[in-house]
Design a protein around this motif. Structure first.
Motif, mmCIF file in Angstrom:
data_model
loop_
_atom_site.group_PDB
_atom_site.id
_atom_site.type_symbol
_atom_site.label_atom_id
_atom_site.label_comp_id
_atom_site.label_asym_id
_atom_site.label_seq_id
_atom_site.Cartn_x
_atom_site.Cartn_y
_atom_site.Cartn_z
ATOM 1 N N THR A 19 0.846 -1.193 0.000
ATOM 2 C CA THR A 19 0.000 0.000 0.000
ATOM 3 C C THR A 19 0.878 1.237 0.000
ATOM 4 N N PRO A 74 -1.590 6.218 2.037
ATOM 5 C CA PRO A 74 -2.826 5.639 2.579
ATOM 6 C C PRO A 74 -3.364 6.397 3.789
ATOM 7 N N MET A 133 -8.306 2.659 5.478
ATOM 8 C CA MET A 133 -7.081 1.879 5.619
ATOM 9 C C MET A 133 -7.198 0.888 6.775
#
Length: 228
Positions: free
Chosen positions: A4, A10, A21
């Motif tokens: 990610t 994120p 998230m």
């Protein structure tokens, strides 16, 4: 391993309310996948409990970008994100939680933060924070058409006269390397070697992709959707 933060952080400000998230990490933990989180935000501390659970089951890694040890300069180069001090404190907390960390050293703007003093200070932060790996592609920055115009406008705003220096030195080059790039890259490599920090793009990316210990001998391809 699920990555990610490659294209967008994120932990943007909206994450505090949306908690997307955190929901993603809960799913990753539920199905025993691993995860790497790449961010410039100390807000990742909110989810350290889930990342600890993931790390006990499989593997979690925090990736944090550091650019400058000068807090005033940090606010100019990286506005609206956590300060360098806040990010370093986050790295230390993850070290306490026994979650491995990777630091990306970038970008380095020629004539601004591409100094030996800055590099040494950032490396000192990494050593004291117990980071496992360091990634640094080179000492410089890339400027695409369109990006370059905005970048130059900000140079005029914060560093009067610097735009002209860039234009004389680099013209319209896409890759803008520091004149000290080779020396500083070697310095980073030497410190990593002396301190036992993993360095080298291929080595670190390989580490981020694989499971160690209890998972390294299991040739099983899991599916996120097996139990849905």
């Amino acid at each position: 391993m699920i990555g990610t933060g490659a294209m967008s952080d994120p932990y943007i400000p909206l994450e505090k309310d949306l908690r997307i998230m955190r929901k993603c990490l809960e799913i990753i933990e539920k199905y025993s996948f691993g995860v790497t989180v790449h961010t410039k935000s100390s807000s990742v501390m909110r989810d350290i409990d889930i990342l600890e659970k993931i790390n006990r089951k499989s593997k979690s890694v925090l990736q944090m970008t550091l650019t400058t040890a000068d807090e005033k300069l940090c606010k100019i180069l990286e506005p609206n994100v956590s300060t360098t001090e806040e990010r370093v404190n986050t790295l230390k907390e993850f070290q306490k939680a026994k979650i491995p960390t990777v630091v990306w050293l970038s970008p380095f703007l020629p004539f601004i933060n591409d100094t030996k003093e800055n590099i040494d200070a950032l490396l000192d932060y990494c050593v004291k924070s117990g980071v496992k790996c360091i990634i640094c592609f080179n000492i410089g920055v890339t400027l695409r058409n369109g990006d370059r115009e905005y970048f130059y406008s900000q140079l005029d705003r914060f560093f009067p006269g610097m735009k002209e220096r860039y234009m004389r030195t680099y013209g319209n080059s896409y890759e803008v390397l520091s004149t000290n790039s080779d020396y500083l890259m070697k310095r980073i490599e030497n410190v990593c070697q002396n301190e036992g920090i993993m360095f080298g793009i291929d080595r670190v990316f390989s580490y981020l992709r694989k499971y160690e210990n209890k998972y390294e001998n299991q040739n099983i391809q899991l599916s996120l959707f097996d139990n849905l």
